[in-house]
Design an enzyme around this catalytic site. Structure first.
Site, mmCIF file in Angstrom:
data_model
loop_
_atom_site.group_PDB
_atom_site.id
_atom_site.type_symbol
_atom_site.label_atom_id
_atom_site.label_comp_id
_atom_site.label_asym_id
_atom_site.label_seq_id
_atom_site.Cartn_x
_atom_site.Cartn_y
_atom_site.Cartn_z
ATOM 1 N N TYR A 98 0.781 -1.236 0.000
ATOM 2 C CA TYR A 98 0.000 0.000 0.000
ATOM 3 C C TYR A 98 0.812 1.286 0.000
ATOM 4 O O TYR A 98 0.262 2.337 -0.317
ATOM 5 C CB TYR A 98 -0.965 0.014 1.190
ATOM 6 C CG TYR A 98 -2.135 -0.897 0.972
ATOM 7 C CD1 TYR A 98 -3.273 -0.443 0.333
ATOM 8 C CD2 TYR A 98 -2.087 -2.226 1.370
ATOM 9 C CE1 TYR A 98 -4.347 -1.281 0.099
ATOM 10 C CE2 TYR A 98 -3.154 -3.072 1.143
ATOM 11 C CZ TYR A 98 -4.282 -2.596 0.515
ATOM 12 O OH TYR A 98 -5.336 -3.429 0.279
ATOM 13 N N GLY A 118 2.863 3.910 -1.525
ATOM 14 C CA GLY A 118 3.158 4.303 -2.890
ATOM 15 C C GLY A 118 1.872 4.362 -3.683
ATOM 16 O O GLY A 118 0.779 4.394 -3.126
ATOM 17 N N GLY A 144 -1.315 3.430 -5.580
ATOM 18 C CA GLY A 144 -2.256 2.317 -5.572
ATOM 19 C C GLY A 144 -2.169 1.504 -4.298
ATOM 20 O O GLY A 144 -1.682 1.974 -3.278
ATOM 21 N N HIS A 165 -4.035 5.272 5.367
ATOM 22 C CA HIS A 165 -3.864 6.568 4.707
ATOM 23 C C HIS A 165 -4.596 6.584 3.362
ATOM 24 O O HIS A 165 -5.287 7.561 3.037
ATOM 25 C CB HIS A 165 -2.370 6.860 4.530
ATOM 26 C CG HIS A 165 -2.078 8.210 3.974
ATOM 27 N ND1 HIS A 165 -1.626 8.386 2.682
ATOM 28 C CD2 HIS A 165 -2.171 9.448 4.523
ATOM 29 C CE1 HIS A 165 -1.455 9.682 2.467
ATOM 30 N NE2 HIS A 165 -1.779 10.352 3.565
ATOM 31 N N ASP A 166 -4.462 5.509 2.581
ATOM 32 C CA ASP A 166 -5.185 5.413 1.304
ATOM 33 C C ASP A 166 -6.692 5.501 1.524
ATOM 34 O O ASP A 166 -7.400 6.200 0.795
ATOM 35 C CB ASP A 166 -4.857 4.099 0.584
ATOM 36 C CG ASP A 166 -3.467 4.063 -0.016
ATOM 37 O OD1 ASP A 166 -2.741 5.079 0.061
ATOM 38 O OD2 ASP A 166 -3.094 3.002 -0.555
ATOM 39 N N ASP A 205 -2.771 12.944 6.569
ATOM 40 C CA ASP A 205 -1.307 12.941 6.461
ATOM 41 C C ASP A 205 -0.648 12.917 7.831
ATOM 42 O O ASP A 205 0.336 12.206 8.049
ATOM 43 C CB ASP A 205 -0.826 14.146 5.657
ATOM 44 C CG ASP A 205 -1.159 14.049 4.171
ATOM 45 O OD1 ASP A 205 -1.685 12.999 3.733
ATOM 46 O OD2 ASP A 205 -0.886 15.022 3.452
#
Length: 151
Positions: free
Chosen positions: A55, A57, A59, A75-76, A126
């Protein structure tokens, strides 16, 4: 019109067409990188997190390989929630392009009160991830893995 002027005009047009095909670079990645450096006191370069696990990076899919990769999955997911906010639905206002105000004071991250709803949400995504990265062990074996077989 002189031939030289036509050549200059042609060169400008070709340059503009080429520039239009370059994808825009996310603006807040720089801020996110600075948050990571603040939280981990500069112990690990930001780029180490750009190709880690399934996860961290661009995508992400499958099962996170460890707790640090889980930080990236969260985070995604947080960015996914930000994209659903009406305040973040305008062009260039989503999580990848919106910049926010924050402070770093001796490893402590604070999202400032002057952020609008979208910016505050993204800043907190973030901030939470940067703090998670700082408290979680980094396993070199999970950097640059084959995501097709491991994720």
């Amino acid at each position: 019109m002189y031939p030289a002027h036509l050549l200059v005009l042609l060169a400008v047009c070709v340059s503009l067409l080429g520039a239009a095909s370059i994808p825009a670079r996310p603006l807040n990645l720089y801020q996110f990188g600075n948050m990571i450096q603040c939280a981990n006191h500069g112990r690990r370069p930001t780029w180490h997190y750009m190709d880690y696990g399934c996860y961290c990076g661009k995508g992400g899919s499958g099962t996170p390989v460890d707790e640090l990769d889980r930080c990236c999955q969260i985070h995604d997911d947080c960015y996914g929630e930000a994209e659903k906010l009406p305040a973040c639905n305008y062009m260039m206002s989503g999580p990848y392009y919106n910049t926010y105000s924050y402070e770093c004071n001796e490893g402590e991250l604070t999202c400032k009160d002057n952020n609008d709803e979208c910016k505050a949400f993204i800043c907190n995504c973030d901030r939470t991830a940067a703090i998670c990265f700082a408290r979680t062990p980094y396993n070199d074996a999970n950097w640059n893995i084959d995501t097709k077989t491991r994720c």
